[in-house]
Design a protein around this motif. Structure first.
Motif, mmCIF file in Angstrom:
data_model
loop_
_atom_site.group_PDB
_atom_site.id
_atom_site.type_symbol
_atom_site.label_atom_id
_atom_site.label_comp_id
_atom_site.label_asym_id
_atom_site.label_seq_id
_atom_site.Cartn_x
_atom_site.Cartn_y
_atom_site.Cartn_z
ATOM 1 N N ASN A 231 0.538 -1.283 0.288
ATOM 2 C CA ASN A 231 -0.480 0.237 0.193
ATOM 3 C C ASN A 231 0.859 1.823 0.036
ATOM 4 O O ASN A 231 1.826 1.483 0.586
ATOM 5 C CB ASN A 231 -0.800 0.240 0.918
ATOM 6 C CG ASN A 231 -1.736 -1.113 1.463
ATOM 7 O OD1 ASN A 231 -2.371 -1.465 0.291
ATOM 8 N ND2 ASN A 231 -1.933 -1.129 1.935
ATOM 9 N N LEU A 233 -0.879 3.979 0.648
ATOM 10 C CA LEU A 233 -1.041 5.223 1.672
ATOM 11 C C LEU A 233 -1.419 4.133 2.945
ATOM 12 O O LEU A 233 -2.125 3.336 2.291
ATOM 13 C CB LEU A 233 -1.985 6.159 1.514
ATOM 14 C CG LEU A 233 -1.100 7.110 0.227
ATOM 15 C CD1 LEU A 233 -2.254 8.078 -0.694
ATOM 16 C CD2 LEU A 233 -0.436 7.929 0.466
ATOM 17 N N SER A 234 -1.953 4.982 3.743
ATOM 18 C CA SER A 234 -2.646 4.538 4.915
ATOM 19 C C SER A 234 -4.592 3.988 4.184
ATOM 20 O O SER A 234 -4.675 4.873 3.775
ATOM 21 C CB SER A 234 -2.776 5.181 5.871
ATOM 22 O OG SER A 234 -3.102 6.740 6.344
ATOM 23 N N ASP A 235 -4.830 3.691 4.949
ATOM 24 C CA ASP A 235 -6.175 3.094 4.415
ATOM 25 C C ASP A 235 -7.177 4.320 4.759
ATOM 26 O O ASP A 235 -7.799 4.764 4.188
ATOM 27 C CB ASP A 235 -7.151 2.150 5.903
ATOM 28 C CG ASP A 235 -6.631 0.525 5.693
ATOM 29 O OD1 ASP A 235 -5.992 0.661 4.618
ATOM 30 O OD2 ASP A 235 -6.486 -0.280 5.922
ATOM 31 N N ASP A 236 -6.814 5.223 5.408
ATOM 32 C CA ASP A 236 -7.010 6.716 5.613
ATOM 33 C C ASP A 236 -6.813 7.589 5.471
ATOM 34 O O ASP A 236 -7.510 8.874 4.567
ATOM 35 C CB ASP A 236 -8.106 7.036 7.105
ATOM 36 C CG ASP A 236 -6.740 7.073 7.785
ATOM 37 O OD1 ASP A 236 -5.378 7.084 7.056
ATOM 38 O OD2 ASP A 236 -7.115 7.336 8.955
ATOM 39 N N LYS A 237 -6.105 7.193 3.736
ATOM 40 C CA LYS A 237 -5.453 8.130 3.219
ATOM 41 C C LYS A 237 -4.453 8.924 3.772
ATOM 42 O O LYS A 237 -4.196 10.316 3.443
ATOM 43 C CB LYS A 237 -6.832 8.516 2.087
ATOM 44 C CG LYS A 237 -6.418 7.533 1.706
ATOM 45 C CD LYS A 237 -7.329 7.973 -0.198
ATOM 46 C CE LYS A 237 -8.145 7.033 -0.500
ATOM 47 N NZ LYS A 237 -7.099 5.430 -1.504
ATOM 48 N N SER A 238 -4.208 9.325 5.053
ATOM 49 C CA SER A 238 -3.578 10.384 6.591
ATOM 50 C C SER A 238 -2.165 10.313 6.203
ATOM 51 O O SER A 238 -1.596 11.489 6.652
ATOM 52 C CB SER A 238 -4.493 10.169 7.321
ATOM 53 O OG SER A 238 -3.853 9.088 7.456
ATOM 54 N N LEU A 401 -4.762 6.897 -6.772
ATOM 55 C CA LEU A 401 -4.834 6.921 -5.432
ATOM 56 C C LEU A 401 -5.225 7.545 -4.838
ATOM 57 O O LEU A 401 -6.149 7.485 -3.397
ATOM 58 C CB LEU A 401 -3.521 7.864 -4.413
ATOM 59 C CG LEU A 401 -1.711 7.415 -4.688
ATOM 60 C CD1 LEU A 401 -1.312 7.989 -4.220
ATOM 61 C CD2 LEU A 401 -2.261 5.479 -3.631
ATOM 62 N N VAL A 403 -6.138 10.507 -4.177
ATOM 63 C CA VAL A 403 -6.207 12.031 -3.311
ATOM 64 C C VAL A 403 -5.853 13.338 -4.403
ATOM 65 O O VAL A 403 -5.435 13.017 -5.169
ATOM 66 C CB VAL A 403 -4.924 11.283 -2.496
ATOM 67 C CG1 VAL A 403 -5.672 10.306 -1.065
ATOM 68 C CG2 VAL A 403 -3.617 10.937 -2.807
ATOM 69 N N GLN A 406 -1.988 13.612 -5.530
ATOM 70 C CA GLN A 406 -1.478 12.178 -5.748
ATOM 71 C C GLN A 406 -0.092 12.643 -6.894
ATOM 72 O O GLN A 406 0.763 12.112 -6.780
ATOM 73 C CB GLN A 406 -2.360 10.944 -7.051
ATOM 74 C CG GLN A 406 -3.163 11.596 -7.546
ATOM 75 C CD GLN A 406 -4.057 10.782 -8.450
ATOM 76 O OE1 GLN A 406 -4.577 10.013 -7.796
ATOM 77 N NE2 GLN A 406 -5.212 11.217 -9.565
ATOM 78 N N LEU A 442 0.157 15.286 2.462
ATOM 79 C CA LEU A 442 -1.040 14.671 3.196
ATOM 80 C C LEU A 442 -1.699 15.950 3.518
ATOM 81 O O LEU A 442 -2.146 16.113 3.995
ATOM 82 C CB LEU A 442 -0.690 13.793 3.072
ATOM 83 C CG LEU A 442 -0.857 12.877 2.514
ATOM 84 C CD1 LEU A 442 -0.411 10.920 2.741
ATOM 85 C CD2 LEU A 442 -2.259 12.567 1.190
#
Length: 446
Positions: A231, A233-238, A401, A403, A406, A442
């Motif tokens: 992955n 990014l983290s699951d919460d995209k933070s 991504l 976001v 990205q 981010l």
């Protein structure tokens, strides 16, 4: 809602930045095998949205529809579609503008600055998400009907999503297949193609030593991470999630392969470079959309004669890249409902299937993708590739991504790869620096 003047300013700024990234791509004028445009007319007539739909205004409506690199190859096809739509919607006039890859961005900037942005635009997923993050595009979750949204393969429909909003109707995709040079494999003494990235690395040395050709030019590092199930990014995209022992092992392995000269040090994921190398016999295989075979046929007929196709090479995640082109509706449009209706018409089951029969692409709607046509004929390498794609489809994904930063994140990962494979830097340091850069990006975007 963001004011029109501010939307124009944002759009100009965003597109100016994106010009440097070169992320908009179309079906391409090199696509061949165009069939009679009568297919488009008859299919469209059967599938056009009902003119009596009460949700569509009967006031005169002018829509601007922009696409990328579809003329002149598909001029008749789309003129027929537009004619059919206008016949069924007497109050709507569609002006179709097709622009080359390297011109659409400048044209969008100019149009936005003048307050005359198009209503419906053909964009890839990355560009669509970049604009969506700035409030430029219509949220189809809110403004499209349930019926309009239901026809698409949902993983592809959701690929242009940010949080709970979705900003594009997926149009056509290009799931990858492996295109390889049978002659080079025979000269190298290799009796099979690699099925995985690990197998590719283990076979690359033999190919290079026996033929002088590279077996493979790796994809962009970010995509290698995805393919290997790491992955970004983290699951919460933070925050960044890619700086793992697995990623360190992976980057170290590719650094050694580049140092040993069995894979190139740079130009990873550069499709034109890969195609050029393949067409000159300096590269044994590429993972690419089936439409690339047409380029090989046109530009290197001798290589084409020795070309074969098979399933795309995968990593540990078992997924295959499917780069999708979309249709979006801009917030600056004065006719959201009608623009959405037209975009849904162009991308519906029947019209996607008809388009897929003119060029080696694959539809994004569930019904069209399951049509027997895609497996009915394997008499040519192009048609065999489409049959392979039909089997691969459940394993494909549009690798984005989702976001707003990205493109900057992709750049940070590319620089990490280059610092290691090109400049011989320390892989752990490169990943640490990339992680910090991504986390800063981010944090600044919150």
């Amino acid at each position: 809602m963001v004011k029109a003047s501010r939307l124009r300013s944002i759009l100009v700024l965003v597109l100016a930045v994106c010009m440097m990234a070169g992320i908009v791509a179309g079906c391409g004028s090199s696509a061949t095998d165009t069939k009679s445009s009568d297919t488009a007319a008859s299919t469209a007539a059967a599938s056009s949205t009902a003119a009596a739909d009460s949700s569509v205004s009967q006031e005169p409506v002018n829509l601007q529809f922009w696409t990328i690199s579809l003329q002149p190859t598909f001029t008749d096809f789309f003129n027929k579609l537009i004619e059919t739509y206008q016949n069924d919607h007497k109050n709507v006039t569609v002006k179709w503008t097709d622009l080359p890859y390297d011109a659409i961005q400048n044209k969008l900037i100019t149009a936005a600055a003048g307050g005359n942005a198009p209503d419906v635009v053909n964009l890839n997923t990355e560009m669509a998400l970049t604009l969506a993050g700035k409030g430029i595009l219509v949220d189809l979750e809110k403004e499209a009907t349930a019926e309009q949204k239901s026809v698409y393969i949902q993983t592809l429909f959701k690929s242009a999503s940010l949080a709970d909003a979705t900003y594009a109707f997926p149009w056509y995709g290009a799931p990858e297949v492996m295109i390889y040079n049978k002659d080079l494999f025979a000269k190298a003494g290799l009796t099979s193609t690699p099925k995985t990235l690990d197998e590719m690395l283990s076979m690359a040395k033999q190919m290079k030593e026996k033929t002088g050709a590279y077996l493979y030019i790796p994809d962009e590092f970010r995509r290698i991470l995805w393919l290997e199930g790491i992955n970004i990014l983290s699951d919460d995209k933070s925050k960044a999630a890619f700086n793992t022992p697995e990623a360190l092992e992976l980057l170290t392995k590719y650094q050694k392969a580049a140092k040993d000269g069995i894979i190139p040090k740079d130009n990873w994921g550069q499709w034109e470079k890969m195609l050029q190398q393949y067409n000159t016999g300096k590269l044994a295989m590429i993972n690419s959309g089936a439409q690339s075979i047409n380029r090989v046929k046109d530009e290197a007929p001798n290589i084409y004669k020795n070309t074969e196709v098979t399933e795309a090479m995968v990593g540990k995640a078992g997924i295959i890249n499917n780069s999708v082109m979309n249709l979006v509706v801009t917030q600056l449009s004065k006719h959201h409902t009608e623009a959405i209706d037209f975009a849904a018409f162009i991308t519906n089951d029947d019209n996607q299937l008809a388009f897929s029969k003119t060029v080696s692409i694959f539809p994004s709607t569930t019904k069209a993708s399951q049509d027997p046509y895609f497996k009915s004929d394997t008499s040519t390498i192009e048609k065999k590739a489409i049959s392979i794609v039909a089997d691969e489809l459940p394993k494909t994904a549009d690798m984005t991504l989702a976001v707003t930063k990205q493109l900057d994140i992709y750049d940070a990962l590319k620089k990490a790869q280059q610092s290691v494979t090109v400049h011989g830097g320390d892989p752990k340091k490169a990943l640490d620096e990339a992680e910090k850069k991504v986390n800063d990006l981010l944090a600044a975007d919150k």
